[in-house]
Design a protein around this motif. Structure first.
Motif, short mmCIF file in Angstrom:
data_model
loop_
_atom_site.label_atom_id
_atom_site.label_comp_id
_atom_site.label_asym_id
_atom_site.label_seq_id
_atom_site.Cartn_x
_atom_site.Cartn_y
_atom_site.Cartn_z
N GLY A 63 0.84 -1.21 0.00
CA GLY A 63 0.00 0.00 0.00
C GLY A 63 0.86 1.25 0.00
N MET A 64 1.91 1.24 -0.85
CA MET A 64 2.87 2.36 -0.82
C MET A 64 2.25 3.67 -1.28
N HIS A 65 1.31 3.58 -2.26
CA HIS A 65 0.78 4.87 -2.74
C HIS A 65 -0.19 5.51 -1.74
N TRP A 66 -0.58 4.76 -0.73
CA TRP A 66 -1.34 5.38 0.37
C TRP A 66 -0.44 5.57 1.60
N ASN A 67 0.84 5.33 1.39
CA ASN A 67 1.81 5.46 2.48
C ASN A 67 1.47 4.56 3.67
N GLU A 68 0.94 3.39 3.37
CA GLU A 68 0.58 2.49 4.48
C GLU A 68 1.80 1.77 5.04
N ASN A 69 2.63 1.23 4.14
CA ASN A 69 3.86 0.53 4.56
C ASN A 69 4.92 0.77 3.50
N GLN A 70 6.15 0.64 3.90
CA GLN A 70 7.27 0.70 2.97
C GLN A 70 7.96 -0.67 2.91
N PRO A 71 8.68 -0.96 1.82
CA PRO A 71 9.35 -2.27 1.71
C PRO A 71 10.24 -2.58 2.91
N GLU A 72 10.90 -1.56 3.44
CA GLU A 72 11.78 -1.78 4.60
C GLU A 72 10.98 -2.36 5.77
N ASP A 73 9.74 -1.87 5.93
CA ASP A 73 8.91 -2.35 7.05
C ASP A 73 8.64 -3.85 6.89
N HIS A 74 8.44 -4.25 5.64
CA HIS A 74 8.13 -5.67 5.41
C HIS A 74 9.35 -6.55 5.71
N PRO A 116 -15.21 1.22 2.57
CA PRO A 116 -16.18 2.21 2.07
C PRO A 116 -15.86 3.62 2.52
N LYS A 117 -15.18 3.77 3.65
CA LYS A 117 -14.90 5.13 4.15
C LYS A 117 -13.71 5.76 3.43
N THR A 118 -12.64 4.99 3.26
CA THR A 118 -11.41 5.58 2.70
C THR A 118 -11.26 5.34 1.20
N GLY A 119 -11.97 4.34 0.67
CA GLY A 119 -11.82 3.99 -0.75
C GLY A 119 -10.58 3.16 -1.01
N ARG A 120 -9.78 2.94 0.01
CA ARG A 120 -8.58 2.11 -0.16
C ARG A 120 -8.97 0.63 -0.12
N TYR A 121 -7.99 -0.22 -0.47
CA TYR A 121 -8.23 -1.66 -0.32
C TYR A 121 -8.55 -1.97 1.14
N GLN A 122 -9.50 -2.87 1.32
CA GLN A 122 -9.90 -3.27 2.67
C GLN A 122 -8.79 -4.11 3.30
N ARG A 123 -8.24 -3.60 4.35
CA ARG A 123 -7.18 -4.33 5.05
C ARG A 123 -7.79 -5.39 5.97
N GLU A 124 -7.12 -6.56 5.97
CA GLU A 124 -7.48 -7.58 6.97
C GLU A 124 -6.51 -7.44 8.14
N GLY A 125 -5.28 -7.10 7.79
CA GLY A 125 -4.23 -6.88 8.78
C GLY A 125 -3.24 -5.91 8.16
N LYS A 126 -2.10 -5.75 8.81
CA LYS A 126 -1.13 -4.75 8.34
C LYS A 126 -0.66 -5.04 6.92
N TRP A 127 -0.55 -6.33 6.55
CA TRP A 127 -0.01 -6.70 5.24
C TRP A 127 -1.05 -7.30 4.31
N GLN A 128 -2.20 -7.67 4.86
CA GLN A 128 -3.20 -8.44 4.09
C GLN A 128 -4.31 -7.53 3.58
N ILE A 129 -4.75 -7.79 2.33
CA ILE A 129 -5.96 -7.12 1.84
C ILE A 129 -6.97 -8.18 1.44
N MET A 130 -8.25 -7.84 1.55
CA MET A 130 -9.30 -8.86 1.36
C MET A 130 -9.79 -8.85 -0.09
N ILE A 131 -10.00 -10.06 -0.61
CA ILE A 131 -10.43 -10.19 -2.01
C ILE A 131 -11.63 -11.14 -2.09
N HIS A 132 -12.40 -11.02 -3.17
CA HIS A 132 -13.37 -12.08 -3.50
C HIS A 132 -12.60 -13.00 -4.43
N GLY A 133 -11.90 -13.97 -3.85
CA GLY A 133 -10.84 -14.63 -4.60
C GLY A 133 -11.10 -16.04 -5.06
#
Ligand SMILES: Cc1cc2nc3c(=O)[nH]c(=O)nc-3n(C[C@H](O)[C@H](O)[C@H](O)COP(=O)(O)OP(=O)(O)OC[C@H]3O[C@@H](n4cnc5c(N)ncnc54)[C@H](O)[C@@H]3O)c2cc1C
Length: 610
Positions: A63-74, A116-133
């Motif tokens: 989520g770098m373009h929303w400044n959520e995490n950087q590669p170093e954090d991972h 729905p509030k932020t329009g960003r991908y729905q986070r499940e956790g710090k690294w996870q995003i939820m999909i209809h997969g």
């Protein structure tokens, strides 16, 4: 019986069309517009590999373009989870590119949930995003199909071929069609192995009629390791098998439960047990237990100790969360999108998570390179980032020239998951195309004698069965051959009892490992007598061959590392503590297929990120 031999020439050969393989196939076309790119897969890439059934979350997204995490954090996160030992150069390389991969998935039609509030991908956790997969794999496969010159489905690759002029250079692969029995000889300038991880090398909890039920895909049969091992590639961290805490009997995932539904665990008496074990864990591993998040293996350890202390079963407290209709829906959909079997198990055992807190258990160990674990091949790192000692050529090239890898195949890079595996396939492909372009006139040569000999070896189990079947007793037992299932059960028993499986509480020691190696050697001798009644069984026979070799590698590494680095994954009872002084290092092995000898060595861990 006469069999057709099919010759295929390729510039780049991708072995395995799962997440890593699809990424590699897709990216090879981007950089190698005019190259012949061939993907070979033992199932059908449409629904193959660990993502066959779909997923409910993409577990690696910055989520770098929303400044959520950087590669170093991972990198910091993965390093902490693996108790200090990861290839930071490789992990960083994936993390800096993974977001672009996920954006492509969305472009190709994968529905990603949005907040729905932020329009960003729905986070499940710090690294996870939820999909209809549910359709994650077919979507990814379509991109690979369109990029490939040819996709060969239903071909099990059994061996890599080496260049007859350069012994340490790969030249292709051989395998057989599991439906019509044709023999395939692939000649290639570069090979990218992306053949998934390994289940069923340790005895599973579900035996008998339920034995197909494992957490990792039952068709992940260790080819990712056996193919490079046989070719003489160095392997790393093969002792770092993974044990998962999952819902009992169905292996249903717990990530969304912990992270999104905020459910938690307790012992049989309703007590929080993790805090209780903190001090004793600190005595074993030092400060690692105080890190946040607590490493996965240490959380397993607390659960295992609590059960051993007689306060099991451990339960997930779902009753509170499931009172909320939204959370109840998410809880069930989580299974329906990727592990339908868990919903069926609960239904069959009268478990309504609104009324009953379901049990958790720990799985048998698996060998993988993409989850909270990092077994696999030792690979060269990115030019702009890897320390000199980790660079001997092209990014993701193994210690065999022209042989690349991605996903579960590559060691030292935990927590890449589905998106990171696809990304690593792309990274490997870019480097493989460069390798091919720079040697455009230098095509490796394969030896007719070599593939003719392999052809004989590959089909031998059919011959053994044809001759021995008149001697059978009770329908299946023969004095002249060993069926693949019997061989598999023998392997699983050895690994379980000697190398730290479920029946020994994941515990082993030097005498056990040494005896385990002796028993594995005897099993290896008997594999020449495998009998296969049909092509399906022939595939089982070769899956077993790959599993046995990978198991031997796991055992050698476990013997070499004289410490317990990851309590909760396995224990060396004769070296029960973490030992940063002597073992803050990678373990490397190299197998000599001529002599059957394993050479072991240590390699330094470089901390590039503060
Ligand atoms: C139960 C489960 C849950 C998971 N949950 C998540 C999640 O929620 N989110 C997430 O991001 N990731 C998740 N993962 C992880 C993700 O699935 C893996 O990280 C990823 O699939 C690894 O990619 P890969 O290419 O290495 O292996 P795979 O995707 O498994 O692909 C390997 C391919 O190689 C083929 N193959 C194997 N041997 C041969 C051979 N000898 N010849 C030819 N072909 C061969 C296989 O058929 C397969 O198609 C989960 C995995 C599992 C099993």
């Amino acid at each position: 019986m006469s069999r057709k031999t099919v010759f295929v020439d390729a510039d780049i050969l991708v072995v395995g069309g799962g997440m890593g393989g699809c990424g590699a196939t897709y990216e090879s076309r981007y950089w190698g517009r005019d190259l012949k790119i061939v993907c070979v897969e033992k199932a059908n890439i449409e629904r193959s590999g660990a993502v066959a059934q779909g997923l409910y979350a993409i577990n690696c997204y910055m989520g770098m373009h929303w400044n959520e995490n950087q590669p170093e954090d991972h990198v910091r996160y993965a390093r902490n989870d693996l108790m200090g030992l990861v290839r930071e150069d490789l992990g960083y390389d994936i993390a800096r590119h993974v977001d672009a991969t996920v954006h492509k998935f969305e472009e190709w039609g994968l529905p990603i949930m949005r907040d729905p509030k932020t329009g960003r991908y729905q986070r499940e956790g710090k690294w996870q995003i939820m999909i209809h997969g549910e359709s994650y794999k077919p979507i990814v496969a379509e991109a690979a199909r369109k990029a490939a010159s040819e996709v060969y489905n239903r071909i099990m690759v059994t061996h890599l071929l080496m260049d007859s002029r350069h012994p340490n250079r790969v030249a292709g692969a051989v395998g057989f069609n599991v439906r019509n029995g044709d023999f395939h000889v692939f000649r290639a300038k570069a090979v990218i192995v992306a053949a998934g991880g390994a289940s069923h090398i340790f005895k599973p909890r579900a035996a008998g009629e339920g034995m197909g039920r494992t957490w990792y895909a039952p068709w992940s049969s260790a080819s990712a390791y056996a193919l490079p091992i046989l070719a003489g590639a160095k392997m790393t961290q093969m002792e770092n098998r993974i044990v998962l805490t999952r819902f009992k009997d169905g292996y249903g995932p717990v990530g969304a439960y912990f992270l999104h539904l905020k459910t938690y665990t307790q012992n049989a008496y309703g007590q929080d047990y993790e805090a209780f074990w903190r001090d004793s864990i600190e005595k074993l591993v030092g400060d690692y237990v105080n890190h946040h998040p607590v490493p996965t293996c240490l959380r397993n350890h607390a659960l295992l100790e609590e059960v051993k202390a007689g306060r099991g079963p451990i339960r997930m407290v779902t009753k509170e969360a499931f009172k909320d209709p939204h959370k109840e829906t998410v809880g069930w959909e989580n299974f329906l999108g990727m592990t339908v079997g868990q919903a069926v198990v609960w239904a069959s055992q009268n478990i309504d998570p609104k009324e009953t807190n379901p049990e958790l258990t720990t799985s048998e160990p698996y060998v993988m390179g993409s989850h909270a674990t990092c077994s696999g091949a030792w690979a060269s790192g990115p030019e702009d980032y890897a320390p000199a000692e980790y660079q001997w050529g092209y990014n993701r090239m193994m210690t065999v020239e022209g042989l690349f890898g991605a996903g579960d195949t590559i060691g030292g890079t935990a927590h890449k998951f589905s998106s990171g595996s696809f990304t690593e396939g792309r990274i490997a492909a870019k480097a493989a195309v460069k390798y091919v372009m720079e040697r455009s006139k230098d095509r490796p040569e394969i030896s007719e004698a070599e593939y003719t000999q392999l052809r004989k070896v590959i089909y031998q189990p059919l011959e053994n069965y044809r001759i021995g079947r008149n001697e059978i007793v009770g329908g299946t037992v023969s004095p002249s051959y060993l069926l693949p299932l019997h061989g598999l059960q023998r392997l699983e028993k050895i690994m379980d009892e000697y190398v730290g499986g479920i029946s020994s509480h994941y515990t082993t020691n030097e005498p056990l490992l040494t005896r385990g190696l002796e028993l594995l050697a005897m099993l290896k001798e008997d594999l020449a007598l495998l009998g296969a009644s049909d092509l399906h069984q022939l595939q089982r026979a070769w899956e077993l061959q790959h599993r046995v070799l990978a198991s031997e590698c796991v055992t050698q590494h476990t013997l070499f590392r004289q410490e317990t680095r990851w309590p909760g994954y396995y224990y060396r009872a004769d070296h029960p503590h973490l030992d940063d002084k002597d073992w803050h290092c990678f373990t490397l092995s190299r197998y000599d297929s001529q002599t059957g000898r394993w050479d072991m060595e240590k390699a330094p861990v470089y901390h590039i990120i503060d």
